[in-house]
Design an enzyme around this catalytic site. Sequence first.
Site, PDB file in Angstrom:
ATOM      1  CG  LEU A 133      -2.135  -0.867   1.280  1.00  0.00           C
ATOM      2  CD1 LEU A 133      -2.900  -0.635   2.574  1.00  0.00           C
ATOM      3  CD2 LEU A 133      -3.050  -0.622   0.083  1.00  0.00           C
ATOM      4  N   GLY A 189      -1.505   5.554  -2.428  1.00  0.00           N
ATOM      5  CA  GLY A 189      -2.107   6.058  -3.668  1.00  0.00           C
ATOM      6  C   GLY A 189      -3.377   5.296  -4.001  1.00  0.00           C
ATOM      7  CB  VAL A 190      -6.169   6.099  -6.317  1.00  0.00           C
ATOM      8  CG1 VAL A 190      -5.482   6.248  -7.671  1.00  0.00           C
ATOM      9  CG2 VAL A 190      -7.598   5.596  -6.484  1.00  0.00           C
ATOM     10  CB  CYS A 195      12.532   1.286  -6.944  1.00  0.00           C
ATOM     11  SG  CYS A 195      11.556   1.259  -5.458  1.00  0.00           S
ATOM     12  CB  CYS A 217      10.751   4.480  -7.047  1.00  0.00           C
ATOM     13  SG  CYS A 217      10.257   3.095  -6.113  1.00  0.00           S
TER      14      CYS A 217
END
Length: 395
Positions: free
Chosen positions: A8, A11-12, A100, A200
Amino acid sequence: MKRVVVGLSGGVDSSVAAYLLQEQGYEVIGLFMKNWHDDSVTISNECPWLEDSNDALLVAEKLGIPFQTVDLSQQYQEKIVDYMFSEYKKGRTPNPDVLCNREIKFDVFMKIALSLGADYVATGHYCRKGEIEVDGKPVYQLLAGVDDNKDQSYFLCQLSQEQLAKSLFPIGELTKPQVREIATKIELVTAEKKDSQGLCFIGKVRLPEFLQQQLKPKEGLIFEVDATNQIYNQEKINFDSVQEKLAFEAKDIQYTPEVAKVVGKHQGAHYFTIGQRKGLNVGGTKEALFIISTNVETNAIYTGQGHKHPGLFKKALFVTNDEIHWIRPDLALTNGQTIQVMARIRYRQELQKATLHQFENGLYVEFETPQSAITQGQFVSWHIGDELIGSGVIS
């Protein structure tokens, strides 16, 4: 019941990914990665991670799933930030997002998730996973997301079969507007949140300032090379072999002050990258100046006028053997083999027709049409249909 850990991010996309997995009957755990907390290196004046972790927590509460924060800032420093500095020092331009994913999200983070008893790790990437059988064994495919505008398979171009086996991409079948619609419908706090930009997980990074903290400014000259310079009219030689021709096409032109005129000064060649036009502060040219070459040894920057300047274009690029990565090892080329693919040299570039040529010393990617600003240190990815089958670091 299968257990999934969702990264998580606050962000959406990852919020909706968690919701969809819940709907599909998985046991879902939310895990937020904190990747930065070194206040000695300021990256920007807004540090979004507090707000982001708070949003991630609110989403987890709303969905009624367990939530944890994990601090990966030390690994991030070692594997991403230090690598970026060393690449910039060499005059290459790394891609932190691809790294990343390979080094943090689908490695360190994935190991933590699996240690929590997870069967899978899920992220909010716009891509899809396929599964086929080759010689009786399952082989996983990395497929483009359905939303052409948002396809993020490029960022995952360095993933391995082992990593893909444990990954889920719940929103890959959706478009961004559909994702926002779901978030609004179930009243997630992230529904209207703007997409994160930049490095990132660290928020908005102003690169030169970020770099200056480790790479010291060093004044040098900015040169301009005229588009009609003889250097671009080299006689097309008759090559003895395909390999010789490709080596010629992939080679960078070695510029010297003799072929150029001085038009300004800069604060360090290692801050600049091929194709860049902002930040040069040179006025008075008919068309904008674009960087066509940087030389960290002589601390010189060579520029040309206009985005069609011949110094920007090359027809081929080279990847050394140790920087070739096949997501589909069963499709890997051996010495002397070629394959027709579609390729891109940066995120969101339209796919380009290309041919891969594998030789003993490495792989050439030969494009049908010359490409602008092929940049050392960036990733080239190659595709067949909507499947990303491999990638490499441009050398």
